[in-house]
Write a protein that holds these residues in place. Sequence first.
Motif, PDB file in Angstrom:
ATOM      1  N   UNK B   2       0.831  -1.201   0.000  1.00  0.00           N
ATOM      2  CA  UNK B   2       0.000   0.000   0.000  1.00  0.00           C
ATOM      3  C   UNK B   2       0.864   1.249   0.000  1.00  0.00           C
ATOM      4  N   UNK B   4       1.166   3.724   1.827  1.00  0.00           N
ATOM      5  CA  UNK B   4       1.682   4.304   3.066  1.00  0.00           C
ATOM      6  C   UNK B   4       2.847   3.484   3.620  1.00  0.00           C
ATOM      7  N   UNK B  72       4.906  -7.736   7.768  1.00  0.00           N
ATOM      8  CA  UNK B  72       3.914  -7.047   8.599  1.00  0.00           C
ATOM      9  C   UNK B  72       2.554  -7.733   8.399  1.00  0.00           C
ATOM     10  N   UNK B  73       2.133  -8.474   9.428  1.00  0.00           N
ATOM     11  CA  UNK B  73       0.918  -9.290   9.266  1.00  0.00           C
ATOM     12  C   UNK B  73      -0.340  -8.459   9.033  1.00  0.00           C
ATOM     13  N   UNK B  74      -0.364  -7.241   9.554  1.00  0.00           N
ATOM     14  CA  UNK B  74      -1.533  -6.390   9.340  1.00  0.00           C
ATOM     15  C   UNK B  74      -1.616  -5.960   7.869  1.00  0.00           C
ATOM     16  N   UNK B  75      -0.478  -5.560   7.313  1.00  0.00           N
ATOM     17  CA  UNK B  75      -0.442  -5.168   5.903  1.00  0.00           C
ATOM     18  C   UNK B  75      -0.812  -6.353   5.017  1.00  0.00           C
ATOM     19  N   UNK B  77      -2.759  -8.795   5.872  1.00  0.00           N
ATOM     20  CA  UNK B  77      -4.201  -8.983   6.027  1.00  0.00           C
ATOM     21  C   UNK B  77      -4.983  -7.995   5.148  1.00  0.00           C
ATOM     22  N   UNK B 132     -10.345   2.342   7.192  1.00  0.00           N
ATOM     23  CA  UNK B 132     -10.992   1.726   8.369  1.00  0.00           C
ATOM     24  C   UNK B 132     -10.041   1.615   9.553  1.00  0.00           C
ATOM     25  N   UNK B 133      -8.758   1.499   9.251  1.00  0.00           N
ATOM     26  CA  UNK B 133      -7.779   1.270  10.324  1.00  0.00           C
ATOM     27  C   UNK B 133      -6.933   2.498  10.629  1.00  0.00           C
ATOM     28  N   UNK B 134      -7.301   3.631  10.063  1.00  0.00           N
ATOM     29  CA  UNK B 134      -6.485   4.826  10.268  1.00  0.00           C
ATOM     30  C   UNK B 134      -6.520   5.285  11.724  1.00  0.00           C
TER      31      UNK B 134
END
Lengths: 64, 134
Positions: B2, B4, B72-75, B77, B132-134
Amino acid sequence: MKNRLRVLRAERDWSQADLAQRLEVSRQSVNAVETGKFDPSLPLAFKLARLFETTIEEIFSDEN
Amino acid sequence: MNCTTNNPAAKRFMRRNLITLLLYALSLAFSISVFLHFHPTGVLAYLLAVLPAIPLTGLLAIFGLYLAEEKDEFQRSIGVQSMLWSIGGTLAVTNIWGFLESFVHLRHLNPILDAVIFWIFMGISLPFLLRRYR
């Protein structure tokens, strides 16, 4: 899942970006975990526990 | 992946994507040019027709590679969620279009556009999910 990340960070005067750097993840990841929108995997939870020199249970708790 | 993120996996993804898109443009121009000027037939025609599809398919493999390399598991996801939205969106659009084609004789949608629709959905869903996660 509830967590005490914000408190633990504040105690050390770390920003989300500081914590992200220490965890080698993005700031968005820290924010998502901290706000309870994303549950971390066990390896990341252990990494957090090691970093804050505590146990996973001290950081995360089941909402029920 | 992404916009960012500046981690190594995301940078590699962007670099691979740009190279593959360049290869796509070149292979498409090459195939069009050969078909226009030399009118190939037989196996050569098939090979030239398929040539531009190879880098386009490669884009999906590159995305898979990104998911495998992203630490990075969040990225990761977010990437997976975005891909699921894109698959669902592409299936929905092509399905609806297919029925419209069958029943009200809407203009035929070339399946080549499936890939374009997929990447448009990726482009839309990714910032939406990140919000949504900002």
